[in-house]
Design a protein around this motif. Structure first.
Motif, PDB file in Angstrom:
ATOM      1  N   SER A 106       0.829  -1.209   0.000  1.00 25.19           N
ATOM      2  CA  SER A 106       0.000   0.000   0.000  1.00 25.19           C
ATOM      3  C   SER A 106       0.864   1.261   0.000  1.00 25.19           C
ATOM      4  O   SER A 106       0.579   2.225  -0.725  1.00 25.19           O
ATOM      5  CB  SER A 106      -0.928  -0.004   1.219  1.00 25.19           C
ATOM      6  N   LEU A 107       1.926   1.265   0.811  1.00 25.05           N
ATOM      7  CA  LEU A 107       2.815   2.427   0.834  1.00 25.05           C
ATOM      8  C   LEU A 107       3.526   2.600  -0.505  1.00 25.05           C
ATOM      9  O   LEU A 107       3.659   3.731  -1.005  1.00 25.05           O
ATOM     10  CB  LEU A 107       3.841   2.268   1.954  1.00 25.05           C
ATOM     11  N   SER A 108       3.984   1.514  -1.099  1.00 25.52           N
ATOM     12  CA  SER A 108       4.646   1.609  -2.405  1.00 25.52           C
ATOM     13  C   SER A 108       3.655   2.009  -3.489  1.00 25.52           C
ATOM     14  O   SER A 108       4.017   2.722  -4.430  1.00 25.52           O
ATOM     15  CB  SER A 108       5.295   0.260  -2.748  1.00 25.52           C
ATOM     16  N   PHE A 109       2.419   1.576  -3.369  1.00 23.27           N
ATOM     17  CA  PHE A 109       1.386   1.960  -4.334  1.00 23.27           C
ATOM     18  C   PHE A 109       1.156   3.472  -4.315  1.00 23.27           C
ATOM     19  O   PHE A 109       0.943   4.094  -5.363  1.00 23.27           O
ATOM     20  CB  PHE A 109       0.085   1.222  -4.008  1.00 23.27           C
ATOM     21  N   LEU A 161       8.785   2.013  -0.652  1.00 27.29           N
ATOM     22  CA  LEU A 161      10.145   1.754  -1.118  1.00 27.29           C
ATOM     23  C   LEU A 161      10.495   2.672  -2.279  1.00 27.29           C
ATOM     24  O   LEU A 161       9.617   3.075  -3.052  1.00 27.29           O
ATOM     25  CB  LEU A 161      10.268   0.287  -1.532  1.00 27.29           C
ATOM     26  N   PRO A 162      11.763   3.015  -2.445  1.00 32.01           N
ATOM     27  CA  PRO A 162      12.151   3.879  -3.565  1.00 32.01           C
ATOM     28  C   PRO A 162      11.951   3.170  -4.901  1.00 32.01           C
ATOM     29  O   PRO A 162      11.817   1.949  -4.968  1.00 32.01           O
ATOM     30  CB  PRO A 162      13.629   4.170  -3.282  1.00 32.01           C
ATOM     31  N   VAL A 166      12.524  -3.023  -6.725  1.00 31.32           N
ATOM     32  CA  VAL A 166      11.393  -3.665  -7.404  1.00 31.32           C
ATOM     33  C   VAL A 166      10.472  -4.243  -6.352  1.00 31.32           C
ATOM     34  O   VAL A 166      10.889  -5.021  -5.484  1.00 31.32           O
ATOM     35  CB  VAL A 166      11.884  -4.782  -8.347  1.00 31.32           C
ATOM     36  N   SER A 167       9.193  -3.867  -6.401  1.00 33.31           N
ATOM     37  CA  SER A 167       8.212  -4.370  -5.441  1.00 33.31           C
ATOM     38  C   SER A 167       6.865  -4.515  -6.142  1.00 33.31           C
ATOM     39  O   SER A 167       6.587  -3.841  -7.145  1.00 33.31           O
ATOM     40  CB  SER A 167       8.076  -3.441  -4.232  1.00 33.31           C
ATOM     41  N   TRP A 168       6.038  -5.375  -5.595  1.00 31.34           N
ATOM     42  CA  TRP A 168       4.717  -5.608  -6.178  1.00 31.34           C
ATOM     43  C   TRP A 168       3.844  -4.360  -6.089  1.00 31.34           C
ATOM     44  O   TRP A 168       3.104  -4.043  -7.015  1.00 31.34           O
ATOM     45  CB  TRP A 168       4.041  -6.767  -5.459  1.00 31.34           C
ATOM     46  N   GLY A 169       3.906  -3.640  -4.965  1.00 34.04           N
ATOM     47  CA  GLY A 169       3.087  -2.450  -4.807  1.00 34.04           C
ATOM     48  C   GLY A 169       3.406  -1.383  -5.829  1.00 34.04           C
ATOM     49  O   GLY A 169       2.499  -0.759  -6.396  1.00 34.04           O
ATOM     50  N   ALA A 170       4.694  -1.162  -6.092  1.00 37.94           N
ATOM     51  CA  ALA A 170       5.080  -0.162  -7.088  1.00 37.94           C
ATOM     52  C   ALA A 170       4.644  -0.579  -8.484  1.00 37.94           C
ATOM     53  O   ALA A 170       4.189   0.260  -9.279  1.00 37.94           O
ATOM     54  CB  ALA A 170       6.588   0.050  -7.035  1.00 37.94           C
ATOM     55  N   ASP A 171       4.756  -1.858  -8.817  1.00 36.48           N
ATOM     56  CA  ASP A 171       4.323  -2.324 -10.142  1.00 36.48           C
ATOM     57  C   ASP A 171       2.811  -2.221 -10.300  1.00 36.48           C
ATOM     58  O   ASP A 171       2.312  -1.905 -11.386  1.00 36.48           O
ATOM     59  CB  ASP A 171       4.778  -3.767 -10.350  1.00 36.48           C
ATOM     60  N   ILE A 172       2.070  -2.479  -9.234  1.00 37.10           N
ATOM     61  CA  ILE A 172       0.614  -2.316  -9.297  1.00 37.10           C
ATOM     62  C   ILE A 172       0.254  -0.859  -9.505  1.00 37.10           C
ATOM     63  O   ILE A 172      -0.650  -0.525 -10.286  1.00 37.10           O
ATOM     64  CB  ILE A 172      -0.038  -2.871  -8.014  1.00 37.10           C
ATOM     65  N   SER A 173       0.968   0.038  -8.829  1.00 38.81           N
ATOM     66  CA  SER A 173       0.710   1.471  -9.002  1.00 38.81           C
ATOM     67  C   SER A 173       1.011   1.913 -10.436  1.00 38.81           C
ATOM     68  O   SER A 173       0.272   2.717 -11.021  1.00 38.81           O
ATOM     69  CB  SER A 173       1.570   2.259  -8.018  1.00 38.81           C
ATOM     70  N   THR A 174       2.091   1.400 -11.011  1.00 39.94           N
ATOM     71  CA  THR A 174       2.442   1.765 -12.390  1.00 39.94           C
ATOM     72  C   THR A 174       1.445   1.209 -13.388  1.00 39.94           C
ATOM     73  O   THR A 174       1.126   1.860 -14.401  1.00 39.94           O
ATOM     74  CB  THR A 174       3.853   1.252 -12.724  1.00 39.94           C
ATOM     75  N   VAL A 210      -1.101  -6.584 -17.261  1.00 37.34           N
ATOM     76  CA  VAL A 210       0.075  -5.957 -16.663  1.00 37.34           C
ATOM     77  C   VAL A 210      -0.132  -5.786 -15.161  1.00 37.34           C
ATOM     78  O   VAL A 210       0.800  -5.937 -14.365  1.00 37.34           O
ATOM     79  CB  VAL A 210       0.355  -4.599 -17.337  1.00 37.34           C
ATOM     80  N   LEU A 211      -1.358  -5.476 -14.764  1.00 34.72           N
ATOM     81  CA  LEU A 211      -1.670  -5.353 -13.346  1.00 34.72           C
ATOM     82  C   LEU A 211      -2.015  -6.700 -12.722  1.00 34.72           C
ATOM     83  O   LEU A 211      -1.799  -6.907 -11.529  1.00 34.72           O
ATOM     84  CB  LEU A 211      -2.834  -4.370 -13.161  1.00 34.72           C
ATOM     85  N   PHE A 212      -2.534  -7.616 -13.528  1.00 34.02           N
ATOM     86  CA  PHE A 212      -3.016  -8.892 -12.989  1.00 34.02           C
ATOM     87  C   PHE A 212      -1.903  -9.715 -12.357  1.00 34.02           C
ATOM     88  O   PHE A 212      -2.086 -10.275 -11.262  1.00 34.02           O
ATOM     89  CB  PHE A 212      -3.684  -9.698 -14.114  1.00 34.02           C
ATOM     90  N   TYR A 213      -0.741  -9.778 -12.979  1.00 29.68           N
ATOM     91  CA  TYR A 213       0.322 -10.663 -12.496  1.00 29.68           C
ATOM     92  C   TYR A 213       0.891 -10.235 -11.144  1.00 29.68           C
ATOM     93  O   TYR A 213       0.957 -11.054 -10.212  1.00 29.68           O
ATOM     94  CB  TYR A 213       1.417 -10.782 -13.546  1.00 29.68           C
ATOM     95  N   PRO A 214       1.324  -8.982 -10.955  1.00 28.87           N
ATOM     96  CA  PRO A 214       1.815  -8.617  -9.609  1.00 28.87           C
ATOM     97  C   PRO A 214       0.719  -8.634  -8.550  1.00 28.87           C
ATOM     98  O   PRO A 214       0.974  -9.002  -7.399  1.00 28.87           O
ATOM     99  CB  PRO A 214       2.387  -7.213  -9.803  1.00 28.87           C
ATOM    100  N   ALA A 215      -0.511  -8.257  -8.946  1.00 30.92           N
ATOM    101  CA  ALA A 215      -1.608  -8.284  -7.978  1.00 30.92           C
ATOM    102  C   ALA A 215      -1.933  -9.717  -7.565  1.00 30.92           C
ATOM    103  O   ALA A 215      -2.210  -9.978  -6.386  1.00 30.92           O
ATOM    104  CB  ALA A 215      -2.840  -7.609  -8.568  1.00 30.92           C
TER     105      ALA A 215
END
Length: 323
Positions: free
Chosen positions: A259-262, A267-268, A272-280, A291-296
């Motif tokens: 949630s924080l990375s989202f 994290l900076p 590489v983190s799942w939250g940042a990839d979901i946000s992107t 693109v969102l389905f896999y990390p989520a």
């Protein structure tokens, strides 16, 4: 008049009815009531393991957790691609069966390698935060529950103050204050500083219940010190609810980091983190939902496995929870 023949001398069994007559069981009551004592009695954890290993949900959750830990520790064993190597010409490219099974994101990065390497940050934050929270909350709860009195009142009031602060809100505020030094260590410290209250309460109640047991009285009678009784007798017998809560909370901490990375304050971007990839990937939800389905999916499956493990352990350790 015919001679009288006593009825006791007349056989009551007719022809063809012999199979209804059973032999007298000469087994005594002592043999029936005897309890075999060849082996040592099973401990609480031994009985819990016997129940756990018969449950499919336990093995399902344990398998997912095992792979999540292996992926986070040895990601290079599962992919040879660099998660930070991106080619814009591959933007939103289609999957390639062997080399890029999940395709590419908008920046042209390999989604599969980012999912694999993203497990390291998320799982590391979850495990390290759980360890820190268990140590902090367990220590405070054990001291408050065992010694009681003014120490219990003081620690309980401090716990109430921290318990009233929402975890995610406090994490957002403090991560904004230290946004120039964001790292996995910083996220762990911030989450641990505000997430120990539940374990402290659970430990306090469990210790207060255990200190009134007969084995504690026996330890006092042998002259054991209060510190030895606490460390060797009370805490080992109070660990069951703590372990159950910690297992479930681990999944919660993974979600908190995501949630924080989202929101861009976890994290900076170099990590590489799942939250940042979901946000992107949220901006491409309508055009490229995969693109969102896999990390989520990786995040949801990992968190679900820890929650399922916690439920399985709770039912194995608590007879009242079993159906």
């Amino acid at each position: 008049m015919s001679d009288f023949i006593p009825s006791a001398n007349i056989s009551r069994t007719r022809a063809g009815q012999d199979h209804y007559v059973s032999e007298i069981d000469e087994t005594g009551l002592g043999a029936v009531d005897a309890v075999p004592d060849e082996g040592a009695p099973s401990s609480v954890w031994g009985e819990a393991w016997k129940r756990l290993r018969c449950r499919p949900i336990f093995w399902f959750a344990a398998t997912i957790i095992f792979f999540a830990v292996m992926i986070s520790v040895f990601p290079w064993l599962f992919t040879s691609q660099d998660p930070r190597y991106c080619v814009l010409s591959n933007s939103l490219g289609a999957p390639e069966l062997w080399s890029h099974p999940f395709g590419f994101d908008k920046q042209g990065c390999d989604i599969y390698s980012r999912v694999i390497y993203g497990a390291r940050a998320s799982v590391s934050v979850g495990i390290l935060t759980t360890i820190a929270v268990t140590l902090i909350g367990g220590t405070i709860g054990a001291l408050a529950g065992y010694f009681g009195g003014w120490l219990d009142s003081l620690l309980s009031r401090i716990t109430d103050v921290f318990f009233a602060i929402p975890l995610l809100l406090a994490a957002i505020v403090f991560m904004q204050m230290f946004k120039d030094s964001r790292s996995i260590t910083m996220v762990v410290v911030v989450l641990s500083a505000f997430a120990w209250t539940s374990i402290a309460r659970i430990t306090r109640g469990s210790v207060m219940s255990a200190k009134n047991e007969e084995f504690v009285t026996a330890a006092r009678a042998t002259g054991a010190s209060r510190a030895r009784i606490l460390m060797n007798h009370i805490i080992p017998n109070s660990m069951a609810p703590i372990i159950v809560y910690a297992t479930v909370a681990l999944g919660t901490f993974i979600v908190s980091e995501a949630s924080l990375s989202f929101m861009g304050i976890g994290l900076p971007s170099s990590v590489v983190s799942w939250g940042a990839d979901i946000s992107t990937a949220k901006d491409q939800l309508s055009d490229a939902p995969m693109v969102l389905f896999y990390p989520a999916s990786a995040l949801a499956l990992t968190v679900l496995s820890f929650i399922m493990m916690g439920d399985a352990v709770r039912e194995a350790l608590d007879p009242k929870a079993r159906k």
